[in-house]
Design an enzyme around this catalytic site. Structure first.
Site, mmCIF file in Angstrom:
data_model
loop_
_atom_site.group_PDB
_atom_site.id
_atom_site.type_symbol
_atom_site.label_atom_id
_atom_site.label_comp_id
_atom_site.label_asym_id
_atom_site.label_seq_id
_atom_site.Cartn_x
_atom_site.Cartn_y
_atom_site.Cartn_z
ATOM 1 N N ARG A 129 8.834 4.325 1.778
ATOM 2 C CA ARG A 129 7.602 4.844 2.286
ATOM 3 C C ARG A 129 8.165 6.038 3.473
ATOM 4 O O ARG A 129 7.309 5.885 4.668
ATOM 5 C CB ARG A 129 6.360 3.824 2.606
ATOM 6 C CG ARG A 129 5.550 3.045 1.848
ATOM 7 C CD ARG A 129 5.687 3.498 0.700
ATOM 8 N NE ARG A 129 5.782 2.701 -0.327
ATOM 9 C CZ ARG A 129 5.190 2.541 -1.616
ATOM 10 N NH1 ARG A 129 5.702 4.261 -2.651
ATOM 11 N NH2 ARG A 129 4.991 2.303 -2.540
ATOM 12 N N GLU B 205 2.262 7.321 4.837
ATOM 13 C CA GLU B 205 2.490 6.994 3.152
ATOM 14 C C GLU B 205 1.026 7.707 2.433
ATOM 15 O O GLU B 205 1.286 7.682 1.082
ATOM 16 C CB GLU B 205 1.791 4.984 3.080
ATOM 17 C CG GLU B 205 2.112 4.716 1.799
ATOM 18 C CD GLU B 205 2.404 3.376 1.627
ATOM 19 O OE1 GLU B 205 2.688 3.135 2.801
ATOM 20 O OE2 GLU B 205 2.356 3.031 0.290
ATOM 21 N N ARG C 34 -9.748 -7.406 -3.327
ATOM 22 C CA ARG C 34 -8.501 -7.298 -2.201
ATOM 23 C C ARG C 34 -8.616 -7.017 -0.791
ATOM 24 O O ARG C 34 -7.961 -7.863 -0.145
ATOM 25 C CB ARG C 34 -7.649 -6.274 -2.845
ATOM 26 C CG ARG C 34 -6.598 -5.898 -1.437
ATOM 27 C CD ARG C 34 -5.589 -5.042 -2.187
ATOM 28 N NE ARG C 34 -5.026 -4.090 -1.134
ATOM 29 C CZ ARG C 34 -3.469 -3.954 -1.339
ATOM 30 N NH1 ARG C 34 -3.638 -3.030 -2.872
ATOM 31 N NH2 ARG C 34 -2.928 -3.313 -0.547
ATOM 32 N N ASP D 105 -5.648 -0.257 3.334
ATOM 33 C CA ASP D 105 -3.391 -0.453 3.010
ATOM 34 C C ASP D 105 -3.752 0.833 4.309
ATOM 35 O O ASP D 105 -3.147 1.637 3.364
ATOM 36 C CB ASP D 105 -2.958 -0.436 2.317
ATOM 37 C CG ASP D 105 -0.967 -0.749 1.895
ATOM 38 O OD1 ASP D 105 -1.201 -0.536 3.221
ATOM 39 O OD2 ASP D 105 -0.690 -0.870 1.423
ATOM 40 N N GLU E 154 -8.594 13.763 5.698
ATOM 41 C CA GLU E 154 -9.827 12.967 4.656
ATOM 42 C C GLU E 154 -10.997 14.154 4.199
ATOM 43 O O GLU E 154 -11.412 13.518 3.293
ATOM 44 C CB GLU E 154 -11.048 12.360 6.069
ATOM 45 C CG GLU E 154 -11.944 11.531 5.214
ATOM 46 C CD GLU E 154 -12.712 10.852 6.123
ATOM 47 O OE1 GLU E 154 -12.833 10.952 7.043
ATOM 48 O OE2 GLU E 154 -13.170 9.654 6.231
ATOM 49 N N GLU F 272 2.981 -9.209 -2.385
ATOM 50 C CA GLU F 272 3.947 -8.250 -2.972
ATOM 51 C C GLU F 272 5.306 -9.177 -3.738
ATOM 52 O O GLU F 272 6.317 -7.207 -3.442
ATOM 53 C CB GLU F 272 4.113 -6.923 -2.575
ATOM 54 C CG GLU F 272 2.119 -6.168 -2.261
ATOM 55 C CD GLU F 272 2.578 -4.825 -1.482
ATOM 56 O OE1 GLU F 272 3.363 -4.466 -0.163
ATOM 57 O OE2 GLU F 272 1.685 -4.388 -1.330
ATOM 58 N N LYS G 208 -3.002 -5.829 9.168
ATOM 59 C CA LYS G 208 -3.244 -4.215 9.148
ATOM 60 C C LYS G 208 -4.627 -3.949 9.110
ATOM 61 O O LYS G 208 -5.487 -5.007 9.651
ATOM 62 C CB LYS G 208 -2.878 -3.542 7.328
ATOM 63 C CG LYS G 208 -1.177 -4.067 7.485
ATOM 64 C CD LYS G 208 -1.347 -3.579 6.028
ATOM 65 C CE LYS G 208 -0.125 -3.947 5.563
ATOM 66 N NZ LYS G 208 0.404 -2.736 4.379
ATOM 67 N N LYS H 211 7.267 -10.805 5.420
ATOM 68 C CA LYS H 211 6.197 -10.623 5.008
ATOM 69 C C LYS H 211 6.517 -12.192 3.599
ATOM 70 O O LYS H 211 7.187 -12.088 2.723
ATOM 71 C CB LYS H 211 6.449 -9.732 4.487
ATOM 72 C CG LYS H 211 5.512 -9.031 3.007
ATOM 73 C CD LYS H 211 6.206 -7.793 3.030
ATOM 74 C CE LYS H 211 5.759 -7.181 1.526
ATOM 75 N NZ LYS H 211 5.726 -6.007 0.569
HETATM 76 C C1 GCV Z 1 7.110 -2.554 2.941
HETATM 77 C C2 GCV Z 1 2.340 -1.018 1.062
HETATM 78 C C3 GCV Z 1 3.179 -0.540 0.828
HETATM 79 C C4 GCV Z 1 4.341 -1.101 0.736
HETATM 80 C C5 GCV Z 1 5.189 -2.019 2.175
HETATM 81 C C6 GCV Z 1 3.412 -2.602 1.234
HETATM 82 C C7 GCV Z 1 3.564 -3.811 3.299
HETATM 83 O O1 GCV Z 1 1.533 -2.066 -0.464
HETATM 84 O O2 GCV Z 1 3.158 0.317 -0.344
HETATM 85 O O3 GCV Z 1 5.780 -0.206 0.626
HETATM 86 O O4 GCV Z 1 5.682 -2.618 1.764
HETATM 87 O O5 GCV Z 1 2.766 -1.997 1.935
HETATM 88 O O6 GCV Z 1 3.223 -3.476 4.264
HETATM 89 O O7 GCV Z 1 4.167 -4.944 3.473
#
Ligand code: GCV
Length: 655
Positions: free
Chosen positions: A142, A374, A317, A346, A487, A267, A341, A263
């Site tokens: 990203r 992003e 989610r 996201d 936006e 994912e 976050k 993390k």
């Molecule tokens: C680093 C989103 C982004 C991913 C990122 C993820 C995260 O899904 O698209 O690229 O991965 O967030 O914050 O871990």
């Protein structure tokens, strides 16, 4: 593509910003490496602007351990023709010096003593940099500003001068911590923790000179991947031993190392779930290894099912982080920080504030923002995010009487937008986002508009321009409302996504509609939006404390800008603004494109007032922004016209 004349853009520290300091006699009192940095800064400014070397000082920066400014604060006072910065610790002197730079001539106007201290102790950037170039994600995941500042050809750069210059820019906006590698830790990068730690140490040496502590993203599976163990179970004694030895090794090379960023179970990254353990167990494992050295583990709360069946309406989610982490409050180690976050999804252009923030009163919490754009135009579009972050930081999870997010946060973290691009950020105007993050982390109550003024005064030094007021007005015009503009032409009313899958740039209304990522809008011929109410929907609204759980529960009280995040409504639903949902979609999309076109013209009119190379680079990006905004407008409007059959009340052309 254009670039700055000689190498790297000075961003918010051009020589000209040091004129007031550099033309005065400055005295720096105190000892130590950070004091030496301040001394070198003052000498550099004097060399540029010829301030006197002898005689009575106009500016005294004084380290005085008996003061009460704390580890990073400073007192600034201007009396009897002398400006004094006093700090109890060296970092305070550094921040005090940059405050004087920011104030320029105003720092030399009589003013009573005022003590400044950061509201948030840890102000951190996360780099999502890979050491190697990843076949899909490139070198910086990203990243929209070229390759990594830290890593090149599979190793730490030999010449780290730009890293030092980066540290300088960060110190000047208040950032004091940074992680150097992606949270998605690939096998080669995992080794930074062990046999490649000297590469991290070299980077840490550069950043330390500007008061920045280095952190490392690590793989939860490191004991298996690197240590040859057959388990990474957080309760296994061999595993604990392995992590203790790994931490000892890191601190032997980097004595002021900040800690790990993790993390886990997210994912596809490994985590404690594989062993039937909780995330408090997982975080506790790493916290235990770091504790003897004073380090911290940043444990990310971005845990959700990314292999969801889109037909399954019971899984939401948005609920996931709260469902996973709220029950664990009180179980995290003291030196574990849960990194959340700011929104439940996201980093969309509009989301509610995550209900996790405020839900774990006995846990250290870091709020994570995303400076890299992003989902907000990828540094091809102007999108100044300070107003968004300010809204988040001023939000009160328990209502008017409760604390703000900025007060609750023990740490503020953001994903960096910087790479090896000569302008640092690809889009020169995206530098403002980085600056604003640092300043908001220092003071979450700061006025974003005031930050814009600060930044543009430093970066463009309008007083030195032929037409200062026109330059100021032009810069404000293109930046101040740019988030609202973005936006308008993208996903409406908080519904989110509608981006092209994978790379997330440009529109695709159904791009994520039948995907496993949990990102749906549920548009049909009758209406659009996600029912997250407790009464008839996923129950997400009930994760909030009062009054928000009630505010969000009903479409009647839900704010317009979040309506489609919380409710599925008919196209004819009338918003608080008085217009229908469908007409709002059409209107905002036409407006958004018109605003981009207008901003582009304003920018064009600034030719001759900003450096030619900057002007050219931004002009190139505006051409793309306008093209892309039109594409967004036409796809969104056409999609909803076809779905709803409701014509535009103003009869404009929709394809
Ligand atoms: C680093 C989103 C982004 C991913 C990122 C993820 C995260 O899904 O698209 O690229 O991965 O967030 O914050 O871990």
């Amino acid at each position: 593509m254009s670039g700055p004349p000689a190498g790297t853009d000075p961003a918010w520290l051009p020589d000209e910003a040091f004129r007031a300091v550099g033309s005065r006699r400055v005295q720096v009192r105190g000892e130590g490496p950070l004091v030496d940095t301040v001394r070198a800064e003052a000498a550099r400014a004097r060399a540029r602007f010829g301030g006197a070397a002898d005689g009575p000082a106009d500016l005294v920066l004084c380290l005085d351990g008996s003061g009460d400014e704390g580890p990073e604060g400073f007192t600034l006072e201007r009396t009897a023709g002398r400006t004094t910065v006093t700090a109890a610790a060296p970092a305070g002197l550094l921040y005090g010096f940059f405050e004087v730079v920011r104030l320029g001539e105003d720092a030399f106007v009589e003013a009573p003593a005022r003590t400044h201290r950061p509201a948030v102790a840890e102000r951190m950037l996360n780099h999502w940099d890979n050491v190697d170039v990843h076949p899909v994600m490139g070198q910086v995941e990203r990243g929209y500003a070229g390759g990594s500042l830290f890593w090149q050809d599979g190793q730490a750069r030999g010449d780290l001068a730009r890293v030092r210059a980066y540290g300088r820019l960060l110190a000047a906006c208040g950032i004091n911590a940074l992680s150097v590698n992606n949270v998605n830790v690939h096998p080669a990068e995992a080794r930074l923790l062990t046999d490649r730690i000297t590469e991290v140490a070299a980077i840490a040496d550069e950043l330390r000179a500007y008061g920045i502590r280095t952190h490392l993203s690590v793989s939860f599976a490191a004991p298996v991947l690197l240590g040859g163990l057959d388990t990474a179970d957080p309760l296994d004694e061999d595993v604990r031993q392995w992590w203790r030895a790994a931490a000892d090794h890191v601190y032997a090379h980097i004595p002021d190392f900040g800690g790990f960023v993790v993390k886990a179970d997210s994912e596809g990254q490994p985590g404690p779930f594989a062993y039937g353990r909780s995330h408090a167990d997982g975080a506790g494992l790493l916290a235990g290894a770091l504790a003897p050295h004073g380090g911290t583990v940043h444990w990310r709360a971005f845990v959700y099912d990314h292999t969801q069946d889109w037909r399954d309406r019971t899984t939401d989610r948005a609920r996931a982080a709260y469902d996973h982490f709220a029950p664990l409050d009180g179980q995290f180690a003291d030196n574990a920080v849960l990194q959340v976050k700011h929104g439940p999804m996201d980093f969309q252009v509009r989301e509610p504030v995550s209900p996790v923030i405020g839900a774990l009163p006995h846990t250290e919490v870091a709020v994570e923002l995303q400076v890299t754009q992003e989902y907000t135009g990828q540094q091809r579009h102007v999108c100044a995010l300070a107003p968004l972050w300010s809204q988040v930081l001023r939000f009160r999870p328990e209502g008017a009487e409760g604390p703000t997010v900025g007060t609750i946060a023990d740490s503020l973290v953001a994903v960096s937008n910087v790479g090896d691009d000569p302008y640092w950020t690809g889009h020169p105007l995206a530098q403002f986002n980085l600056y604003a993050f640092g300043r908001l982390a220092w003071n979450p109550d700061a006025d974003p508009d005031q930050l814009l003024t600060e930044w543009l005064e430093l970066t463009f030094t309008p007083d030195r321009s032929a037409e200062p007021e026109r330059l100021r007005a032009g810069l404000r015009a293109v930046l101040a409302g740019s988030w609202a503009t973005y936006e308008k032409y993208t996903a409406p009313l908080g519904v989110g996504f509608m981006v092209q899958p994978g790379h997330h740039y440009g529109p695709s209304v159904d791009g994520y509609e039948y995907s496993p990522w949990g990102t749906y809008h549920f548009a049909d011929r009758d209406g659009v939006g996600v029912d997250r109410s407790a009464a008839t929907g996923t129950g997400y609204a009930a994760q909030y404390a009062k009054p928000w759980r009630e505010t969000y529960e009903s479409a009647d009280t839900c704010p317009d800008d979040l309506l489609l995040f919380f409710h599925h409504v008919p196209y004819g639903h009338v918003l608080h603004s008085g217009t229908t949902v469908i007409q709002h979609i059409y209107d905002t999309h036409f407006e958004g494109v018109a605003e981009v076109a207008a901003a582009r013209e304003v920018w064009a009119s600034l030719a001759g007032l900003v450096r030619p190379d900057v002007h050219e680079r931004v002009s190139e990006r505006y051409a793309e922004q306008e093209r892309c905004a039109r594409e967004w407008r036409d796809q969104i409007n056409s999609y909803f016209l076809r779905a709803s059959g409701v014509p535009d009340a103003h009869g404009r052309r929709i394809h």
